[in-house]
Design an enzyme around this catalytic site. Structure first.
Site, mmCIF file in Angstrom:
data_model
loop_
_atom_site.group_PDB
_atom_site.id
_atom_site.type_symbol
_atom_site.label_atom_id
_atom_site.label_comp_id
_atom_site.label_asym_id
_atom_site.label_seq_id
_atom_site.Cartn_x
_atom_site.Cartn_y
_atom_site.Cartn_z
ATOM 1 N N HIS A 128 79.383 56.184 44.741
ATOM 2 C CA HIS A 128 79.420 57.572 45.187
ATOM 3 C C HIS A 128 78.477 57.729 46.370
ATOM 4 O O HIS A 128 78.905 57.633 47.510
ATOM 5 C CB HIS A 128 79.052 58.512 44.026
ATOM 6 C CG HIS A 128 79.135 59.953 44.394
ATOM 7 N ND1 HIS A 128 78.161 60.849 44.062
ATOM 8 C CD2 HIS A 128 80.063 60.639 45.064
ATOM 9 C CE1 HIS A 128 78.502 62.041 44.524
ATOM 10 N NE2 HIS A 128 79.650 61.934 45.134
ATOM 11 N N CYS A 148 72.426 60.347 39.313
ATOM 12 C CA CYS A 148 72.470 61.308 40.421
ATOM 13 C C CYS A 148 73.543 62.362 40.234
ATOM 14 O O CYS A 148 73.272 63.549 40.299
ATOM 15 C CB CYS A 148 72.661 60.574 41.735
ATOM 16 S SG CYS A 148 71.182 59.683 42.155
ATOM 17 N N HIS A 149 74.779 61.932 40.024
ATOM 18 C CA HIS A 149 75.846 62.918 39.843
ATOM 19 C C HIS A 149 76.711 62.564 38.650
ATOM 20 O O HIS A 149 77.845 63.007 38.532
ATOM 21 C CB HIS A 149 76.680 63.043 41.115
ATOM 22 C CG HIS A 149 75.845 63.082 42.350
ATOM 23 N ND1 HIS A 149 75.575 61.966 43.087
ATOM 24 C CD2 HIS A 149 75.163 64.094 42.920
ATOM 25 C CE1 HIS A 149 74.767 62.292 44.077
ATOM 26 N NE2 HIS A 149 74.500 63.563 44.000
ATOM 27 N N GLY A 150 76.158 61.703 37.774
ATOM 28 C CA GLY A 150 76.809 61.475 36.494
ATOM 29 C C GLY A 150 78.038 60.588 36.481
ATOM 30 O O GLY A 150 78.999 60.884 35.789
#
Ligand code: HEM
Ligand code: FES
Lengths: 184, 532
Positions: A128, A148-150
């Site tokens: 990502h 960070c964003h799962g």
């Protein structure tokens, strides 16, 4: 000559027009050639490019553990997988995958030879935005989780859930002997 | 705007100088005699604060550079040394760090001022665009500067942002490596970021000169948005604007000092005092507060748009959010400048300000955080108590035929009296179907506030039932939820609609209020002039 310079034949192409265009073109090429070194100097330098291999001694990595090493300044995971992790990775070869890949393809060495299922060598940058995922025992897919964003990765490092678009990239590696690999 | 020069050199020397370099004439015409609208309010004083901020950043920055070492091993230590050991370092380093935040507070107010009073409209389009260029340069400078102390946030912030550029198709990867000077954020990156961070403020200074030049050519706008028509509409810059600016700047400096002296680190992130570690990502990565709205827009795109994947869409939207400001002069179709006389547009403007603040809040939150949900998370477990397990292998003739083959085997087990069946695939064409024959079918439903709570409940039930049941079928139900990401999506939509739809359409359709004929009229209210 005098005729051309006085512009008697307005629409005609004159020698002067030609000289203008030729000189302009030469100047543009010259300018580009001058600018290029100043742009290119920012690209990775020879010594940075030369720092491109890292050797890892596998004998120090316990079963079910992993080491993180730096290769070209980027973190790489070398994971010693347990039989359960291997089984789960192979079983999920046919699950619904965002970026379908077989576990065996992810073990391939850079010389094209098959790898060994117990050693998984992955670039540790979340596909990502580049965070380093952590291996979470008992996580949803048994593998890595990116804080960070799962994004959730399975025991083969394949993306299973979350915003990351690709599987964790495999780092190019080869076996030097039974207990050493070279990355890069 | 500025008519013929009224400068009169007073002494022999200034007369001599005026013939050779009329710099005093320029200063006099620009900052003394320059006519400013007489009705300017305090929103017009932020330009002065911005000029001060730029000077503060350059002066403190040059001093910092005398002590800073742009090396991955020494960068953080050199900043700490400056702060602890260098005389007055404790004062100068926080001035620079806090100064960046103050700069952004001022620029945001300055920009909202321009939006509200229509200062971007003809003849001030270039003035506005130069302002946008300055803002873009400020963002770049602040980003570069934030990497210099080489803490965890510096490192990972830089990693995330450079990776964003990697999302660009084809050229992304090369641009990324070109920018980093390697394959990861490292020494070459730090070195060049330092060089560029030093350079850009001087570029900003240059563009600011153009900005002020354009301002003095077009003349200042004012709260009524009405053009200056006569001398009665204006007052000379000095002393009127000068004194007012100085007063406002003093208030601004008080706020600045409160931060510098009492809470120098309040605006930064504590994690940036942890030295950068390329092997360990901090639990959350957030930019500095002034970039949070754009971070929220970036993360609002968690879905693909046709061929554009979510990552690229986020990057494009983030740049578009700034890019659209450049087009604003042509997007707003209203002929009335000031929103003071546009009652409907004013409402939309106020919502826009709130939207920007909410976006900033979203940018600082965990994107998955649930703000509202339509019910609890739940799961239903089904199992058979005390049955007998039967197994049957599946082997399909081709990979694609697996599902069909498995269904057939399941059917066959059901025929043998199995009440529950489950398929497990073990290879391209191989698998096993397991079933339970006999026993009593049981179900239980568990609920929880979060998906994790439900998982914990499921584990408890399984442990309770234990070996009595050979296997479970678990059906999980997720209620519709509204997360921080969803909120960011709504806010992002408004942000763009405001510029692309509301301003263009409203300008053509609304009925503006009555605009005064001159600036002086509402100010002097018909009374004798000179009462300013
Ligand atoms: C370093 C940053 C900046 C500095 C030093 C600066 C400085 C100034 C100064 C001194 C003025 C005149 C005083 C005033 O009206 O407040 C001004 C006016 C203006 N600025 Fe800026 N500015 C900066 C950034 C920006 C930005 C980012 C924008 C918008 C995107 C902008 C838009 C404007 C506009 C539209 C005016 C005209 C105001 C009017 O007369 O209505 N400025 N600026
Ligand atoms: S960087 Fe890993 S999920 Fe965003």
């Amino acid at each position: 000559m005098a005729e051309a310079a006085s512009g008697a034949h307005e629409d005609e192409t004159t020698r002067r027009d030609f000289i203008f265009i030729a000189a302009g073109a030469a100047a543009a090429v010259g300018a580009a050639a001058t600018v290029w070194p100043f742009i290119d100097q920012m690209n990775p330098a020879a010594d940075t490019l030369a720092l491109s291999t890292t050797e890892v001694d596998l004998s120090v990595v316990e079963l079910g553990q992993q080491v993180r090493v730096l290769w070209q300044g980027k973190p790489v995971f070398v994971r010693h997988r347990t039989p359960a992790e291997i089984a789960s990775a192979q079983r999920d070869d046919y699950a619904t995958l965002k970026d379908p890949q077989l576990d065996s393809q992810r073990l391939l060495q850079s010389n094209g030879q098959a790898g060994r299922p117990e050693w998984l060598v992955l670039q540790a940058s979340c596909t990502h935005l580049g965070c380093v995922p952590t291996f979470v025992e008992g996580s949803a897919f048994g593998g890595w989780f990116c804080p960070c964003h799962g994004s959730d990765y399975d025991t083969s490092g394949r993306i299973r859930r979350g915003p990351a678009p690709h599987n964790l990239y495999v780092a190019p590696y080869v076996y030097m002997n039974d207990t050493t690999i070279r990355i890069g | 705007m500025s008519g013929p020069s009224t400068y009169e050199p007073a002494s022999g020397f200034t007369r001599w100088l005026d013939k050779r370099l009329p710099i005093l004439r320029l200063a006099h015409d620009s900052f003394v005699a320059y006519p400013t609208p007489r009705n300017l309010n305090y929103w017009w004083t932020f330009g002065a604060m911005l000029s001060l901020c730029l000077v503060v950043q350059i002066v403190t920055g040059v001093v910092l550079a005398m002590h800073y070492v742009p090396h991955v091993e020494h960068a953080m230590d050199s900043v700490q040394r400056f702060r602890r050991d260098v005389p007055f370092g404790w004062l100068i380093q926080p001035m620079h760090a806090v100064g960046a935040s103050m700069f952004f507070i001022a620029v945001y107010i300055h920009m909202f001022r321009g939006l509200y009073y229509g200062s971007y409209k003809a003849p001030r389009e270039i003035l506005w665009i130069l302002g946008c260029v300055i803002y873009l340069l400020m963002v770049a400078t602040a980003f570069l500067g934030y990497t210099l102390p080489w803490g965890q946030m510096s490192f990972w912030g830089a990693t995330v942002i450079t990776n964003l550029l990697g999302a660009l198709p084809l050229v992304g990867e090369s641009i990324k490596n070109w920018l980093m000077g390697g394959f990861a954020i490292d020494q070459p990156t730090l070195n060049r970021f330092f060089s560029l961070h030093y350079l850009l403020p001087f570029v900003i200074a240059g563009v600011t000169v153009l900005h002020v030049w354009a301002l003095h050519e077009a003349g200042q706008n004012n709260p009524t948005g009405v053009d200056v028509k006569s001398k009665a509409d204006t007052v000379p810059f000095t002393p009127h604007a000068t004194m007012k600016d100085l007063f406002a700047v003093s208030l601004f400096l008080i706020l600045f000092s409160v931060f510098v002296f009492y809470m120098p680190d309040a605006l930064g992130h504590a994690d940036n005092y942890i030295p950068a570690n390329p092997l360990q990502t901090p639990p959350e990565i957030v930019p500095e507060w002034y970039l949070l709205p754009f971070y929220a827009i970036l993360r609002a795109f968690d879905f693909n748009i046709g061929p554009i994947d979510s990552k690229l869409a986020g990057v494009l939207a983030m740049f578009a959010a700034i890019g659209i400001l450049f087009l604003l002069p042509w997007l707003d179709t209203s002929r009335v400048r000031s929103m003071r006389y546009r009652p409907i547009a004013r409402q939309f403007f106020l919502i826009f300000v709130v939207v920007c603040v909410v976006l900033g809040w979203c940018g600082g939150q965990n994107p998955g955080r649930i703000l509202a949900k339509a019910g609890p998370f739940s799961a239903t477990l089904t199992w058979v108590q005390g049955g007998q397990v039967v197994e049957a292998p599946v082997s399909a003739s081709s990979e694609g035929g697996f599902d069909q083959a498995a269904a057939a085997v399941e059917q066959q087990l059901r025929g043998q009296g199995a009440t529950l069946t489950a398929v497990r695939r073990e290879g391209a064409t191989q698998g096993v179907v397991r079933g339970v024959v006999g026993g009593a079918e049981q179900t239980r439903t568990v609920r929880g506030e979060t998906a994790d709570a439900v998982e914990a409940e499921i584990t408890t039930v399984r442990a309770e039932v234990g070996a009595a049941a050979p296997f479970f079928i678990v059906e999980r139900r997720v209620p519709p939820t509204f997360t921080v990401t969803n909120l960011s999506q709504v806010m992002t939509a408004y942000y763009f609609l405001f510029f692309l739809l509301i301003l263009p359409i409203l300008g053509l359709r609304e009925t503006p209020g009555r605009v005064p004929d001159t600036i002086a009229k509402p100010v002097t209210d018909g009374k004798a002039q000179g009462a300013a």
